[in-house]
Design an enzyme around this catalytic site. Structure first.
Site, PDB file in Angstrom:
ATOM      1  N   SER A   1       0.841  -1.195   0.000  1.00 57.23           N
ATOM      2  CA  SER A   1       0.000   0.000   0.000  1.00 57.23           C
ATOM      3  C   SER A   1       0.880   1.251   0.000  1.00 57.23           C
ATOM      4  CB  SER A   1      -0.952  -0.055   1.196  1.00 57.23           C
ATOM      5  OG  SER A   1      -1.971   0.895   1.053  1.00 57.23           O
TER       6      SER A   1
ATOM      7  N   ASP B   1      -9.981  -5.358  -3.575  1.00 54.12           N
ATOM      8  CA  ASP B   1      -9.358  -4.332  -2.724  1.00 54.12           C
ATOM      9  C   ASP B   1     -10.237  -3.090  -2.722  1.00 54.12           C
ATOM     10  OD1 ASP B   1      -7.694  -2.196  -1.785  1.00 54.12           O
ATOM     11  OD2 ASP B   1      -5.936  -3.401  -2.300  1.00 54.12           O
TER      12      ASP B   1
ATOM     13  N   HIS C   1      -7.523  -5.702   0.715  1.00 51.78           N
ATOM     14  CA  HIS C   1      -6.313  -4.914   1.009  1.00 51.78           C
ATOM     15  C   HIS C   1      -5.597  -5.395   2.271  1.00 51.78           C
ATOM     16  CE1 HIS C   1      -4.040  -1.324  -0.021  1.00 51.78           C
ATOM     17  NE2 HIS C   1      -4.058  -0.905   1.239  1.00 51.78           N
TER      18      HIS C   1
END
Lengths: 277, 277
Positions: free
Chosen positions: B146, B222, B255
């Site tokens: 991320s 995600d 995620h």
């Protein structure tokens, strides 16, 4: 039953669920990992009972069991370690009250109303699982860590026909013989130690319980080994009474999830062999 | 440097360390896993930069990298995501300030005094590692998740000769093109977007950076994919400009660390091949 969260993981689904438990009279949260499987398949189940202070989440986050369970097609179930919430009695100590049920059905007030984790683990949660998840309840095994290792050994040894195999990381092997266990069992069950024997793996074996597949893994650098866990007491009882025990001592490992995660895949594979998975 | 904690894990040592950083002017905490190795050996290093809100601990607890690093003999380093502590400016938002450095050297007041994570990751921490751990600094690779995927891509693409391979889970591929990045880079670097290009993987590639071994893994479920991560922007830039990219899309993954831990061993093995490990 309410689905709290689900995540795709190792091709299957890691979920967290909540339900109103009749055993504890509270909401109870638990985690289930369902590996990838063919539609209509019924999968073997591996129970994991956690240690002092834990919830369902500790092993779910740190236990590193999913890859092995996905490979072997095993459902992994992680219950909470006690009832929780408003009205549930507690102590201002990490080793008594919430997070520290010792998996008993308490008989003493005020604990006996909610602290009914034996009934919850042995009866209520299995029935709920069988209703909702693709489980083959003829193929179950059980494991745990520390207080949950005690839980796995005692639940397993009280129900030897139900579980194909029983294992524990760093278990409290005899609550009668250690300060954690003495404090907890006297609180939940009263001072008469005769009533504790059903919640002591060594006493269950002394009283005749036998299981072909019993395994313990213990770290030599475990800070609780001498005073609380006392692996040697179980080793001696098993040897004396002819209960088979696979005891693996691991030099340098402590009581943490870094020990558990190191050997988790090996435990899953050991259970898988006995589950026909 | 102070040792905060160490645990034996997968035959090696998982440690947490703290030192007074000259780059950030604060104490900084980081985690290092050293696999089992022969005395005197120098081991390759895999850097892992974490995402928004994380410390060194998230990947250490949930990342499931140790078994693969032990197998391949790789040291795994997980720094913190920002300076922290008294006197460090912050915002009351998870995506700005502490836990959200975006791995820049800030130029704007009041951020420029402590938010010097580029210098910390590229210069100070490597020097400290080389002094204290058995690392072969000629064999380094870098990865992240991320915001830390953004970090890994940009640190890697600014230092292409240093890292043998660069990978990211669910990275922010272009801070210039997403709300998280625009808010953070305008705060730390000011409004002139020309000054942001060094901190944007797509712009670094547009400006000429090339690396033979670039990999991104992204989950299709995600929740940040469309608005923030924009994997397609990197895919298009790489395709247009002839930068090789191994892009793996994974159906159904979100995620979370359940995605990361599913594919972590695969990433470690991919880097190991390129590190000669």
């Amino acid at each position: 039953m309410e689905t709290v969260s689900t995540w795709k993981a190792c091709g299957g689904t890691q979920g967290v669920y909540r339900h109103a438990s009749s055993a504890t009279g509270t909401d109870m949260t638990f985690a289930v990992y369902v590996p990838p499987h063919e539609k209509g398949a019924k999968l073997p189940v591996l129970w994991y009972l956690s240690g002092l202070t834990c919830t369902h989440a500790n092993v779910m986050e740190k236990g590193e069991y999913r890859a092995a369970c996905a490979e072997k097609g095993i459902i992994f179930v992680a219950p909470d370690t006690s009832p929780r919430g408003e009205g549930v009695p507690d102590k201002d100590q990490y080793d008594l009250g919430t997070g520290a049920s010792f998996y008993v059905d308490a008989t003493e007030a005020p604990w006996s109303k909610h602290y009914r984790m034996r009934t919850y683990i042995e009866e209520e949660l299995p029935e709920l699982l069988a209703e909702i998840f693709p489980v083959d309840m003829r193929r179950q095994s059980i494991m745990g860590h520390s207080m949950g290792g005690h839980g796995a050994l005692t639940v397993g040894l009280r129900n030897t026909a139900r579980y194909r195999s029983i294992s524990a990381f760093s278990p409290i092997v005899s609550p009668l013989a250690c300060p954690w266990g003495q404090a907890a069992l006297s609180l939940y069950l009263g001072e008469n130690e005769a009533n504790w024997r059903d919640y002591d793996a060594c006493m269950l074996i002394a009283d005749g319980a036998r299981h072909e597949h019993l395994r313990v893994d213990q770290g030599s650098a475990d800070e609780f080994l001498e005073e609380q866990l006392k692996t040697g007491v179980l080793r001696d009882v098993c040897k004396e009474l002819g209960q088979p025990l696979e005891l693996n001592l691991h030099a340098g490992y402590d009581h943490s999830y870094y020990f558990i995660s190191t050997f988790m895949a090996d435990h899953v594979h050991w259970h898988a062999d006995r589950l026909g998975a």
